[in-house]
Design an enzyme around this catalytic site. Structure first.
Site, PDB file in Angstrom:
ATOM      1  N   ASP A  21       3.074   1.169 -15.239  1.00  0.00           N
ATOM      2  CA  ASP A  21       3.894   2.263 -15.765  1.00  0.00           C
ATOM      3  C   ASP A  21       3.023   3.123 -16.679  1.00  0.00           C
ATOM      4  O   ASP A  21       2.339   2.595 -17.550  1.00  0.00           O
ATOM      5  CB  ASP A  21       5.068   1.657 -16.545  1.00  0.00           C
ATOM      6  CG  ASP A  21       5.905   2.711 -17.261  1.00  0.00           C
ATOM      7  OD1 ASP A  21       5.921   3.871 -16.798  1.00  0.00           O
ATOM      8  OD2 ASP A  21       6.551   2.361 -18.272  1.00  0.00           O
ATOM      9  N   ASN A  23       4.394   6.335 -17.987  1.00  0.00           N
ATOM     10  CA  ASN A  23       5.172   7.272 -18.801  1.00  0.00           C
ATOM     11  C   ASN A  23       6.265   6.596 -19.621  1.00  0.00           C
ATOM     12  O   ASN A  23       7.207   7.242 -20.070  1.00  0.00           O
ATOM     13  CB  ASN A  23       5.768   8.386 -17.924  1.00  0.00           C
ATOM     14  CG  ASN A  23       6.752   7.829 -16.913  1.00  0.00           C
ATOM     15  OD1 ASN A  23       6.765   6.622 -16.663  1.00  0.00           O
ATOM     16  ND2 ASN A  23       7.575   8.694 -16.341  1.00  0.00           N
ATOM     17  N   ASP A  25       8.744   4.453 -18.966  1.00  0.00           N
ATOM     18  CA  ASP A  25      10.140   4.241 -18.556  1.00  0.00           C
ATOM     19  C   ASP A  25      10.331   2.835 -17.986  1.00  0.00           C
ATOM     20  O   ASP A  25      11.400   2.518 -17.462  1.00  0.00           O
ATOM     21  CB  ASP A  25      10.595   5.314 -17.555  1.00  0.00           C
ATOM     22  CG  ASP A  25       9.809   5.284 -16.261  1.00  0.00           C
ATOM     23  OD1 ASP A  25       8.872   4.447 -16.156  1.00  0.00           O
ATOM     24  OD2 ASP A  25      10.120   6.071 -15.349  1.00  0.00           O
ATOM     25  N   ASP A  29       4.366   3.690 -11.509  1.00  0.00           N
ATOM     26  CA  ASP A  29       4.365   5.024 -10.910  1.00  0.00           C
ATOM     27  C   ASP A  29       3.016   5.326 -10.249  1.00  0.00           C
ATOM     28  O   ASP A  29       2.068   4.542 -10.357  1.00  0.00           O
ATOM     29  CB  ASP A  29       4.724   6.068 -11.979  1.00  0.00           C
ATOM     30  CG  ASP A  29       4.057   5.772 -13.307  1.00  0.00           C
ATOM     31  OD1 ASP A  29       2.823   5.634 -13.307  1.00  0.00           O
ATOM     32  OD2 ASP A  29       4.768   5.628 -14.347  1.00  0.00           O
ATOM     33  N   ASP A  98       4.014   3.604   3.469  1.00  0.00           N
ATOM     34  CA  ASP A  98       4.949   2.796   4.241  1.00  0.00           C
ATOM     35  C   ASP A  98       5.783   3.769   5.063  1.00  0.00           C
ATOM     36  O   ASP A  98       6.244   4.777   4.526  1.00  0.00           O
ATOM     37  CB  ASP A  98       5.865   2.036   3.267  1.00  0.00           C
ATOM     38  CG  ASP A  98       6.164   0.635   3.734  1.00  0.00           C
ATOM     39  OD1 ASP A  98       6.719   0.511   4.837  1.00  0.00           O
ATOM     40  OD2 ASP A  98       5.871  -0.318   2.992  1.00  0.00           O
ATOM     41  N   ASP A 199       7.282  -0.040   8.959  1.00  0.00           N
ATOM     42  CA  ASP A 199       8.323  -0.989   8.575  1.00  0.00           C
ATOM     43  C   ASP A 199       9.302  -1.314   9.708  1.00  0.00           C
ATOM     44  O   ASP A 199       9.762  -0.412  10.413  1.00  0.00           O
ATOM     45  CB  ASP A 199       9.116  -0.372   7.402  1.00  0.00           C
ATOM     46  CG  ASP A 199      10.198  -1.286   6.873  1.00  0.00           C
ATOM     47  OD1 ASP A 199       9.835  -2.310   6.277  1.00  0.00           O
ATOM     48  OD2 ASP A 199      11.384  -0.983   7.062  1.00  0.00           O
ATOM     49  N   GLU A 256       4.897  -3.837  11.471  1.00  0.00           N
ATOM     50  CA  GLU A 256       5.570  -5.063  11.040  1.00  0.00           C
ATOM     51  C   GLU A 256       6.384  -5.556  12.234  1.00  0.00           C
ATOM     52  O   GLU A 256       7.564  -5.304  12.345  1.00  0.00           O
ATOM     53  CB  GLU A 256       6.504  -4.769   9.845  1.00  0.00           C
ATOM     54  CG  GLU A 256       6.985  -6.038   9.172  1.00  0.00           C
ATOM     55  CD  GLU A 256       8.266  -5.874   8.348  1.00  0.00           C
ATOM     56  OE1 GLU A 256       8.563  -6.775   7.569  1.00  0.00           O
ATOM     57  OE2 GLU A 256       8.987  -4.870   8.506  1.00  0.00           O
ATOM     58  N   HIS A 329       5.320  -8.253  -0.461  1.00  0.00           N
ATOM     59  CA  HIS A 329       6.454  -8.056  -1.360  1.00  0.00           C
ATOM     60  C   HIS A 329       7.720  -8.747  -0.847  1.00  0.00           C
ATOM     61  O   HIS A 329       8.755  -8.667  -1.500  1.00  0.00           O
ATOM     62  CB  HIS A 329       6.721  -6.552  -1.512  1.00  0.00           C
ATOM     63  CG  HIS A 329       7.188  -5.936  -0.225  1.00  0.00           C
ATOM     64  ND1 HIS A 329       6.364  -5.845   0.887  1.00  0.00           N
ATOM     65  CD2 HIS A 329       8.382  -5.448   0.157  1.00  0.00           C
ATOM     66  CE1 HIS A 329       7.060  -5.306   1.868  1.00  0.00           C
ATOM     67  NE2 HIS A 329       8.283  -5.057   1.469  1.00  0.00           N
ATOM     68  N   ASP A 330       7.650  -9.373   0.329  1.00  0.00           N
ATOM     69  CA  ASP A 330       8.821 -10.055   0.889  1.00  0.00           C
ATOM     70  C   ASP A 330       8.700 -11.573   0.806  1.00  0.00           C
ATOM     71  O   ASP A 330       9.535 -12.296   1.361  1.00  0.00           O
ATOM     72  CB  ASP A 330       9.008  -9.679   2.365  1.00  0.00           C
ATOM     73  CG  ASP A 330       9.481  -8.243   2.548  1.00  0.00           C
ATOM     74  OD1 ASP A 330      10.194  -7.727   1.664  1.00  0.00           O
ATOM     75  OD2 ASP A 330       9.137  -7.644   3.579  1.00  0.00           O
TER      76      ASP A 330
HETATM   77  C1  GLC Z   1      10.864  -4.754   5.825  1.00  0.00           C
HETATM   78  C2  GLC Z   1      10.422  -4.639   4.378  1.00  0.00           C
HETATM   79  C3  GLC Z   1      11.494  -5.196   3.496  1.00  0.00           C
HETATM   80  C4  GLC Z   1      12.739  -4.373   3.715  1.00  0.00           C
HETATM   81  C5  GLC Z   1      13.117  -4.317   5.192  1.00  0.00           C
HETATM   82  C6  GLC Z   1      14.127  -3.251   5.459  1.00  0.00           C
HETATM   83  O1  GLC Z   1      10.991  -6.053   6.239  1.00  0.00           O
HETATM   84  O2  GLC Z   1       9.190  -5.285   4.203  1.00  0.00           O
HETATM   85  O3  GLC Z   1      11.121  -5.217   2.149  1.00  0.00           O
HETATM   86  O4  GLC Z   1      13.788  -4.902   2.983  1.00  0.00           O
HETATM   87  O5  GLC Z   1      12.025  -4.022   6.011  1.00  0.00           O
HETATM   88  O6  GLC Z   1      13.540  -1.978   5.386  1.00  0.00           O
HETATM   89 CA    CA Z   2       6.925   5.084 -15.001  1.00  0.00          CA
END
Ligand code: GLC
Ligand code: CA
Length: 557
Positions: A21, A23, A25, A29, A98, A199, A256, A329-330
């Site tokens: 971050d 700024n 908040d 970013d 993405d 995605d 993906e 991130h999943d």
């Molecule tokens: C993909 C992303 C996931 C998201 C899903 C729906 O699997 O990695 O984070 O929730 O698609 O867009």
């Molecule tokens: Ca920020």
């Protein structure tokens, strides 16, 4: 294999909300990414994949886009992105975004217009169907739980959402929609983006031919995965997408798509004329050493992992490259998934990084992985932030789990564990922000943080740097990308080992992925130790003596 610029990718995935971050908040970013480019260059990466930064109501943290053309103000502006691209370029780093085009946000103007006039132009942008007998058009279950259909007001019409109800699926059967998407993709490529992580792309095609499926749960719903994952005919869309966009820009794309691919189909996705440059392979994402099935047999789990990793390599041999990653991130943090809690330390964490690092393919790291960030277990469900978590909780309760059981499972496996703020240093909020962050920082940042590890030549970070430097070194770069792949010691429990050879050179990678020591007979003479997570590599009499969780890369005669 035809050589491409992206073959030498050492990628790094950024979850912008939790990176830095700037700024005050409490939310990461784009400027925060730019601010750390020197750190990323120091690690040795050359490609960044940014999770979605488009305008979004954030019901799925940006995977619900309400304006494809704009950056969400939470992350900054298009100028911030331009600056990031420029500054990254100066350091030899390319930026991927993405691309979320299976669905939009329910707040996207296209969908809002579709709701108002389902028979009009925009109604055809989505998958809207008449209900049957007062119920949804079929009984598919959404990937995130509950019916995949949502009723539109009090009409007899329903829209399809394979993910949350805030993510209506786009209708790729409509050529006008497809055209709009291609134009949008090209605008980002024109701006200087060098490619995309694409995605949920295996769900573009839906097969509605069957009637409702036989229910497989108390909710009367059924897993419709086979009807909407890599369904017959999807290749037409994927080819067209590539020809109209990526191909024209020599872009790098990572689909993906791995889940649900029919046997033999993989090479259509990543072969020389494949739909994508490469794909994310899901084979390791099914394991968790804390799950009942593996709790008492972590080594057997590693052996299963080995089988899957090697089988994948056989499938693509000579035809294309997979994307080798451990975290995203999943998924919860890799060390938590592969190493029993009481065995997690520098050695086991570096071994986890090494398991697939030297396999044929492209390497991708996730933020925090190189410093060994850990899961931050919650005391209460309400500490989680992802609407999907709550949908899943409710579904699990409906399907018979107790509240305690459901919470325990979520706390063990939640994808949200990967989303805690990046731990930069030992100052308040781990240096992520000057105010309380949107999602709680793991209190272990006093001992696990970037700044401390950067100074320490024996840290996990230093080890990742060494792995990257080796993969990129002039002598071995081509070997690690294009070299042959031969499994070694395949029957040896807990040992994940393989040989890579290219142009007269040969390298042996051994991961002793278990808490016991192992002695193995070497298949050749060792001329050079290229890497080890222990000070010593014990070789004598044609044998190697491996410590617990030792990982080594040796050059052989
Ligand atoms: C993909 C992303 C996931 C998201 C899903 C729906 O699997 O990695 O984070 O929730 O698609 O867009
Ligand atoms: Ca920020």
């Amino acid at each position: 294999m035809l050589q491409k610029w992206w073959h030498n990718t050492i990628g790094y995935q950024i979850y912008p909300k939790s990176f830095q971050d700037t700024n005050g908040d409490g939310i990461g970013d784009l400027k925060g990414v730019t601010a750390h480019l020197d750190d990323l260059a120091d690690l040795g990466i050359n490609v960044i994949w940014l999770c979605p930064v488009n305008k979004s109501p954030m019901k799925d943290h940006g995977y619900d886009i309400s304006d494809y053309e704009e950056i969400d103000p939470m992350f900054g502006s298009k100028d911030d992105l331009r600056e990031l691209i420029r500054e990254a370029d100066r350091r030899g780093i390319k930026i991927l975004m993405d691309l979320v085009v299976n669905h939009t946000s329910s707040e996207h103007p296209w969908f809002q217009k579709a709701l108002k006039d389902p028979d009009g132009e925009y109604g055809k942008y989505y998958m809207i169907q008449e209900g049957k007998g007062g119920k949804a058009p079929n009984n598919w279950r959404s990937i995130f739980g509950g019916s995949a259909w949502e009723r539109i007001g009090d009409t007899n019409r329903y829209y399809l959402h394979l993910f949350t109800k805030w993510q209506p699926d786009l209708n790729w059967e409509n050529p006008a929609l497809r055209q709009k998407i291609y134009e949008m993709v090209n605008r980002w490529l024109d701006l200087g983006i060098r490619g995309f992580r694409v995605d949920a792309i295996s769900h573009l095609k839906k097969d509605f031919s069957g009637a409702s499926l036989t229910a497989d749960g108390a909710d009367g719903l059924a897993d419709g995965f086979a009807c909407f994952t890599n369904a017959e005919g999807i290749g037409v869309f994927l080819d067209e997408l590539r020809e109209n966009t990526f191909q024209r820009y020599d872009a790098m794309t990572i689909g993906e798509v791995d889940e649900g691919l029919p046997p033999g189909a993989l090479t259509k996705y990543i072969g020389e004329n494949g739909y994508f440059s490469t794909i994310f392979d899901f084979c390791h994402s099914i394991f968790h050493v804390g799950a009942a099935q593996w709790r008492d047999q972590p080594t057997a789990m590693m052996d299963e992992l080995k089988k899957l990793l090697f089988a994948k390599q056989e499938m693509v041999r000579g035809r294309g490259l997979l994307c080798n990653y451990m975290e995203n991130h999943d998924l919860s943090r890799a060390v938590e998934r592969f190493i029993p809690e009481n065995e997690i330390d520098f050695y086991s964490s570096s071994l986890v990084g090494g398991i697939n690092f030297f396999l044929p393919g492209i390497v991708f790291l996730y933020q925090g992985q190189a410093i060994g960030m850990r899961d931050f277990r919650k005391k209460e469900l309400s500490e989680f932030k992802d609407p999907t978590t709550f949908v899943m909780y409710e579904e699990q309760i409906k399907n018979g789990m107790t509240a305690e059981e459901s919470f325990a499972q979520i706390n063990l496996e939640s994808r949200e564990h990967a989303r805690t703020p990046m731990q930069w240093n030992d100052t308040p909020n781990a240096g992520f922000s000057t105010v309380e962050p949107w999602f709680a920082v793991n209190p272990n940042y006093h001992s696990i943080n970037y700044e401390a590890q950067k100074k320490d030549p024996d840290s996990l970070y230093a080890f990742y740097k060494k792995m990257i430097a080796l993969r990129k070194s002039g002598d071995f770069q081509e070997l690690f990308i294009y070299g042959s792949f031969t499994p070694v010691y395949e029957e040896e429990p807990g040992v994940i080992a393989y040989r890579r050879s290219y142009d007269g050179r040969s390298v042996l990678i051994i991961n002793n992925a278990k808490p016991q020591e192992t002695a193995l007979a070497l298949p050749g003479t060792v001329t050079n130790t290229l890497l080890s997570n222990y000070d010593k590599v014990i070789l004598n009499d044609g044998m190697i003596q491996l410590k617990r969780y030792q990982t080594v890369v040796l050059e052989l005669l």
